[in-house]
Write an enzyme that holds these catalytic residues in place. Structure first.
Site, PDB file in Angstrom:
ATOM      1  N   ASP A   1     -47.289  99.715-136.017  1.00 31.15           N
ATOM      2  CA  ASP A   1     -48.549  99.651-137.137  1.00 31.15           C
ATOM      3  C   ASP A   1     -48.223 100.379-138.292  1.00 31.15           C
ATOM      4  OD1 ASP A   1     -49.542  98.202-135.025  1.00 31.15           O
ATOM      5  OD2 ASP A   1     -50.555  99.839-134.059  1.00 31.15           O
TER       6      ASP A   1
ATOM      7  N   LYS B   1     -45.842  97.156-141.388  1.00 29.92           N
ATOM      8  CA  LYS B   1     -44.668  96.183-141.569  1.00 29.92           C
ATOM      9  C   LYS B   1     -45.015  94.903-142.064  1.00 29.92           C
ATOM     10  CE  LYS B   1     -43.815  96.908-137.232  1.00 29.92           C
ATOM     11  NZ  LYS B   1     -44.768  97.932-136.800  1.00 29.92           N
TER      12      LYS B   1
ATOM     13  N   GLY C   1     -48.672  93.250-133.618  1.00 32.98           N
ATOM     14  CA  GLY C   1     -49.767  92.610-134.380  1.00 32.98           C
ATOM     15  C   GLY C   1     -49.446  92.976-135.790  1.00 32.98           C
ATOM     16  N   HIS C   2     -49.152  92.279-136.601  1.00 32.17           N
ATOM     17  CA  HIS C   2     -48.675  92.459-138.008  1.00 32.17           C
ATOM     18  C   HIS C   2     -49.703  91.728-138.889  1.00 32.17           C
ATOM     19  CE1 HIS C   2     -44.235  92.678-136.779  1.00 32.17           C
ATOM     20  NE2 HIS C   2     -44.978  93.721-136.339  1.00 32.17           N
TER      21      HIS C   2
ATOM     22  N   GLN D   1     -43.013  96.578-133.472  1.00 32.52           N
ATOM     23  CA  GLN D   1     -43.099  98.364-132.933  1.00 32.52           C
ATOM     24  C   GLN D   1     -42.559  99.299-133.804  1.00 32.52           C
ATOM     25  OE1 GLN D   1     -41.760  95.429-130.312  1.00 32.52           O
ATOM     26  NE2 GLN D   1     -44.097  94.966-130.468  1.00 32.52           N
TER      27      GLN D   1
HETATM   28  P1  GDP Z   1     -47.797  96.512-138.577  1.00 33.44           P
HETATM   29  O1  GDP Z   1     -47.801  96.000-137.186  1.00 33.44           O
HETATM   30  O2  GDP Z   1     -46.623  97.748-138.941  1.00 33.44           O
HETATM   31  O3  GDP Z   1     -47.533  95.329-139.142  1.00 33.44           O
HETATM   32  O4  GDP Z   1     -48.995  97.161-139.170  1.00 33.44           O
HETATM   33  P2  GDP Z   1     -50.755  96.714-138.614  1.00 33.44           P
HETATM   34  O5  GDP Z   1     -50.922  95.392-139.219  1.00 33.44           O
HETATM   35  O6  GDP Z   1     -50.882  96.800-136.905  1.00 33.44           O
HETATM   36  O7  GDP Z   1     -51.728  97.770-139.041  1.00 33.44           O
HETATM   37  C1  GDP Z   1     -51.546  98.404-140.375  1.00 33.44           C
HETATM   38  C2  GDP Z   1     -52.901  98.128-140.707  1.00 33.44           C
HETATM   39  O8  GDP Z   1     -53.328  98.804-142.027  1.00 33.44           O
HETATM   40  C3  GDP Z   1     -53.544  96.693-141.099  1.00 33.44           C
HETATM   41  O9  GDP Z   1     -54.797  96.461-140.908  1.00 33.44           O
HETATM   42  C4  GDP Z   1     -52.960  96.518-142.610  1.00 33.44           C
HETATM   43  O10 GDP Z   1     -53.834  95.639-143.208  1.00 33.44           O
HETATM   44  C5  GDP Z   1     -53.547  97.977-143.209  1.00 33.44           C
HETATM   45  N1  GDP Z   1     -52.616  98.175-144.226  1.00 33.44           N
HETATM   46  C6  GDP Z   1     -51.422  98.043-144.629  1.00 33.44           C
HETATM   47  N2  GDP Z   1     -50.933  98.925-145.841  1.00 33.44           N
HETATM   48  C7  GDP Z   1     -51.936  99.542-146.280  1.00 33.44           C
HETATM   49  C8  GDP Z   1     -52.384 100.459-147.231  1.00 33.44           C
HETATM   50  O11 GDP Z   1     -51.674 100.936-147.937  1.00 33.44           O
HETATM   51  N3  GDP Z   1     -53.777 101.010-147.269  1.00 33.44           N
HETATM   52  C9  GDP Z   1     -54.656 100.460-146.434  1.00 33.44           C
HETATM   53  N4  GDP Z   1     -55.796 101.140-146.452  1.00 33.44           N
HETATM   54  N5  GDP Z   1     -54.437  99.785-145.227  1.00 33.44           N
HETATM   55  C10 GDP Z   1     -53.332  99.286-145.250  1.00 33.44           C
HETATM   56  P1  IMO Z   2     -46.225  96.363-134.035  1.00 28.65           P
HETATM   57  O1  IMO Z   2     -45.364  95.427-133.904  1.00 28.65           O
HETATM   58  C1  IMO Z   2     -48.148  99.717-131.741  1.00 28.65           C
HETATM   59  C2  IMO Z   2     -47.089 100.138-127.476  1.00 28.65           C
HETATM   60  C3  IMO Z   2     -48.401  99.780-126.600  1.00 28.65           C
HETATM   61  C4  IMO Z   2     -47.801 100.794-125.386  1.00 28.65           C
HETATM   62  C5  IMO Z   2     -46.372 100.588-125.447  1.00 28.65           C
HETATM   63  C6  IMO Z   2     -45.860  99.590-124.445  1.00 28.65           C
HETATM   64  O2  IMO Z   2     -47.708  95.728-134.356  1.00 28.65           O
HETATM   65  O3  IMO Z   2     -46.126  97.589-134.377  1.00 28.65           O
HETATM   66  P2  IMO Z   2     -45.836  96.864-124.480  1.00 28.65           P
HETATM   67  O4  IMO Z   2     -47.128  95.917-124.332  1.00 28.65           O
HETATM   68  O5  IMO Z   2     -45.037  96.631-125.502  1.00 28.65           O
HETATM   69  O6  IMO Z   2     -44.991  96.855-123.187  1.00 28.65           O
HETATM   70  O7  IMO Z   2     -46.560  98.281-124.657  1.00 28.65           O
HETATM   71  O8  IMO Z   2     -45.974 100.100-126.845  1.00 28.65           O
HETATM   72  N1  IMO Z   2     -46.754  98.816-128.614  1.00 28.65           N
HETATM   73  C7  IMO Z   2     -47.208  98.967-129.798  1.00 28.65           C
HETATM   74  N2  IMO Z   2     -48.001  99.968-130.412  1.00 28.65           N
HETATM   75  N3  IMO Z   2     -47.817  98.643-132.430  1.00 28.65           N
HETATM   76  C8  IMO Z   2     -46.883  97.641-131.882  1.00 28.65           C
HETATM   77  O9  IMO Z   2     -46.338  96.440-132.202  1.00 28.65           O
HETATM   78  C9  IMO Z   2     -46.760  97.743-130.508  1.00 28.65           C
HETATM   79  N4  IMO Z   2     -46.059  97.088-129.241  1.00 28.65           N
HETATM   80  C10 IMO Z   2     -46.282  97.730-128.204  1.00 28.65           C
HETATM   81  O10 IMO Z   2     -49.357 100.180-127.150  1.00 28.65           O
HETATM   82  O11 IMO Z   2     -48.075 102.333-125.725  1.00 28.65           O
HETATM   83 MG    MG Z   3     -49.368  96.332-135.642  1.00 24.62          MG
END
Ligand code: GDP
Ligand code: IMO
Ligand code: MG
Length: 399
Positions: free
Chosen positions: A12, A15, A39-40, A211
């Protein structure tokens, strides 16, 4: 030029946003690990898309590859594509014939496992799908095209894991999976051949990590990890391409740290400040909606991540969330069992962070903001080249 974008922390990091930002420079976006645990988030014209299986750059008209190293839940993929279609997007995707399939049996296995030991997984059947793969009883995408053989394979899994399924239940699962297979037949390819040929022909690929490095099954906080190699090394077996085709690795790091699920988190903070950052940064899981645990930036984690992934530049995200804090702590090393550590040891649960305190900033023009960036760069010897200060693509600065 082929570039990997890798999460440097616990997932998270942003990416999805960074891949979307960079996607226009590439022909192909390829995922190589995980599945719908990811979850991207991508924001396009004020609309937020949470992608679980579709590679983020595929919304920019690029070809998205779902590599053999992934474990794919076709039901989730179907739903995701349907939602995207409703929003006016029809991403071009190809799926590896060798990728493994997440079935309802895997989700059931996971529910049983999580009852007896709590990793805090996303419950998307990810661990069990890798389990059946390594145990050599897994179901590959190609297996969906022979319903009788598929039924036998499902029965074997049910027997080995004592799931006690009736013949009728197994047959129904096989029928549903075969029908999903038919739906996606046109998308299925031997992606390792396709990708190697595309690269040889001069196409460029952006490898989208899922991840984060600290969730990597070998180098993360085992056993509180996911079940695949999420680091840059994982992309070679996860896509079937040789290391010579990777030109650069960009690490994505959040300006602070978050973690979902159980496991050690040395710089974790609690209380009002943590709640404020969680709200300001909207730190709730993109896949499960769980509140993310919050902490200060952890430099040993970034240092380790740089090393393992071969990171040459950093994209730092969510810098806006730290704005207006008076003081910011940064974990610069650990004290573990009375010794000092610069990198996370394999017993991270015994470590306490050693903090340095930096002044906050109220505008990105402030000197203190520059000082925060330089402090990170100097401590881990890598340049920050991209700064993200909002979820939207436009809120990105190249340094
Ligand atoms: P990922 O799994 O690495 O793709 O990240 P996620 O999408 O799960 O979580 C990142 C969250 O931060 C999402 O809700 C994005 O929309 C948000 N986000 C990404 N970059 C920024 C930023 O620079 N500032 C803020 N406030 N939110 C951001
Ligand atoms: P993105 O790509 C954050 C965490 C889960 C748990 C551990 C194992 O959005 O960054 P799993 O279901 O993979 O067997 O869970 O890994 N986890 C993540 N945490 N972002 C993710 O993906 C994750 N994918 C798995 O919360 O701790
Ligand atoms: Mg994510």
């Amino acid at each position: 030029m082929n570039v990997a974008v890798i999460g440097m922390q616990f997932g998270d990091e942003g990416k999805g946003k960074i891949v979307d930002y960079l996607a226009s420079d590439f022909d192909i976006i390829a995922r190589y690990c995980g599945g719908s645990n990811a979850g991207h988030t991508v924001v396009i014209e004020n609309k937020k898309f949470k992608l679980h299986l579709v590679p983020s750059g595929a919304l920019r008209g690029k070809i998205g590859v779902l590599g053999n190293g992934m474990v794919i839940d076709l039901q989730v993929l179907r739903e995701e594509l349907r939602e995207l279609k409703d929003a006016g997007f029809e991403p071009k995707i190809i799926i590896s014939s060798r990728a493994h399939v997440v079935t309802p049996l895997h989700k059931e296995m996971e529910a049983l496992e999580e009852k007896v030991r709590n990793i805090g997984t996303t419950r998307r059947g990810i661990g069990p799908a890798y389990e059946t793969k390594v145990k050599r009883v897994g179901i590959r995408i190609i297996d969906l095209f022979n319903q009788d053989a598929l039924t036998k394979k499902l029965r074997l899994i049910s027997t080995l894991w004592h799931l006690d399924k009736s013949n009728e239940e197994i047959e129904n699962i096989a029928k549903e999976l075969s029908s999903l297979g038919k739906e996606f037949k046109e998308n299925v390819k031997d992606t390792e051949l396709w990708l190697n040929q595309a690269i040889s022909a001069g196409k460029s690929v952006l490898f989208e990590g899922a991840q984060g490095t600290m969730l990597d099954v070998d180098f993360g906080t085992y056993p509180f990890v996911t079940s695949s190699n999420t680091n840059s090394l994982g992309l070679f077996p996860g896509l079937g391409i040789p290391p010579k085709y990777l030109d650069k690795v960009i690490g994505v790091a959040k300006a602070y740290t978050t973690r979902v699920g159980e496991g050690p988190f040395p710089t974790e903070i609690h209380g009002e400040l943590a709640d404020m950052l969680r709200n300001k940064g909207n730190e709730y899981g993109a896949t499960t909606g769980r509140p993310r645990r919050i902490g200060w930036l952890d430099l040993p984690v970034l240092r380790y991540s740089k090393l393992i992934n071969g990171i040459e530049e950093i994209a730092i995200t969510k810098i806006d969330v730290l704005q207006n804090l008076r003081e910011i702590q940064v974990g610069v090393k650990y004290s573990c069992k009375g010794e000092s550590f610069e990198y996370p040891p394999p017993f991270l649960e015994s470590c306490k962070p050693v903090y340095e305190s930096l002044d906050g900033w109220s505008s990105m023009d402030d000197e203190e903001f520059q000082r925060y960036l330089r402090f990170i760069e100097e401590n881990i010897s890598v340049k920050i080249k991209i700064v993200s200060y909002g979820a939207e693509r436009e809120k990105t600065m190249r340094l």
